[in-house]
Design an enzyme around this catalytic site. Structure first.
Site, PDB file in Angstrom:
ATOM      1  N   SER A   1       0.579  -1.249   0.398  1.00 14.08           N
ATOM      2  CA  SER A   1       0.059  -0.025   0.066  1.00 14.08           C
ATOM      3  C   SER A   1       1.176   1.391  -0.099  1.00 14.08           C
ATOM      4  O   SER A   1       0.141   2.367   0.306  1.00 14.08           O
ATOM      5  CB  SER A   1      -0.490  -0.040   1.318  1.00 14.08           C
ATOM      6  OG  SER A   1      -0.418  -0.170   2.627  1.00 14.08           O
TER       7      SER A   1
ATOM      8  N   LEU B   1       3.724   3.675   1.487  1.00 17.22           N
ATOM      9  CA  LEU B   1       3.530   5.140   2.564  1.00 17.22           C
ATOM     10  C   LEU B   1       2.635   5.702   3.218  1.00 17.22           C
ATOM     11  O   LEU B   1       2.369   6.456   3.101  1.00 17.22           O
ATOM     12  CB  LEU B   1       4.674   6.194   2.858  1.00 17.22           C
ATOM     13  CG  LEU B   1       6.220   4.961   3.071  1.00 17.22           C
ATOM     14  CD1 LEU B   1       6.915   6.168   3.152  1.00 17.22           C
ATOM     15  CD2 LEU B   1       5.666   4.066   4.311  1.00 17.22           C
ATOM     16  N   HIS B   2       1.416   4.828   3.047  1.00 21.88           N
ATOM     17  CA  HIS B   2       0.214   5.064   3.532  1.00 21.88           C
ATOM     18  C   HIS B   2      -0.677   4.640   4.471  1.00 21.88           C
ATOM     19  O   HIS B   2      -0.127   3.610   5.372  1.00 21.88           O
ATOM     20  CB  HIS B   2      -0.791   4.436   2.418  1.00 21.88           C
ATOM     21  CG  HIS B   2      -0.680   5.716   1.439  1.00 21.88           C
ATOM     22  ND1 HIS B   2      -0.421   6.472   0.958  1.00 21.88           N
ATOM     23  CD2 HIS B   2       0.105   5.026   0.013  1.00 21.88           C
ATOM     24  CE1 HIS B   2      -0.236   7.113  -0.203  1.00 21.88           C
ATOM     25  NE2 HIS B   2      -0.071   5.911  -1.028  1.00 21.88           N
ATOM     26  N   ALA B   3      -1.345   5.466   5.938  1.00 18.39           N
ATOM     27  CA  ALA B   3      -1.876   4.987   6.944  1.00 18.39           C
ATOM     28  C   ALA B   3      -1.144   4.064   8.034  1.00 18.39           C
ATOM     29  O   ALA B   3       0.239   4.741   8.246  1.00 18.39           O
ATOM     30  CB  ALA B   3      -2.961   4.440   7.283  1.00 18.39           C
TER      31      ALA B   3
ATOM     32  N   PRO C   1       1.650   1.789   7.724  1.00 24.94           N
ATOM     33  CA  PRO C   1       2.945   2.081   7.188  1.00 24.94           C
ATOM     34  C   PRO C   1       3.408   3.510   7.485  1.00 24.94           C
ATOM     35  O   PRO C   1       4.877   2.943   7.793  1.00 24.94           O
ATOM     36  CB  PRO C   1       2.999   1.206   5.857  1.00 24.94           C
ATOM     37  CG  PRO C   1       1.938   0.627   4.915  1.00 24.94           C
ATOM     38  CD  PRO C   1       0.842   1.179   5.688  1.00 24.94           C
TER      39      PRO C   1
END
Length: 88
Positions: free
Chosen positions: A12, A14-16, A18
């Site tokens: 995914s 570098l979102h939310a 991670p």
């Protein structure tokens, strides 16, 4: 000044989750670290908003930079973290 280029391993990007995991790890380190992607200006690695605004996706390369006595070890730790799947 030490630098390390690493590819994002989380599917995914570098979102939310991670990004939060990475930022928490960076905040615990003894030297300041910056992260940059796609020619964008570097942002503090301990800033969730800054890291998320980079828009780094799976497989994208980011550049980590640190200064100080422990810079190489710190960058190695963060590079290893970023190369893993952090959204499991």
């Amino acid at each position: 000044m030490a630098q390390r280029v690493v590819s994002i391993g989380s599917r995914s990007g570098l979102h939310a989750r991670p990004a939060a995991t990475f930022v928490q790890a960076a905040a615990q380190l003894p030297v300041p670290v910056t992260i940059a992607a796609d020619g964008k200006p570097p942002v503090p690695a301990n800033s969730l908003l800054g890291v998320m605004t980079l828009g780094a996706g799976y497989g994208d390369q980011v550049t980590l930079t640190a200064e100080g006595d422990q810079a190489e070890a710190v960058l190695e730790e963060l590079a290893t973290l970023l190369s893993e799947e952090l959204d499991a």
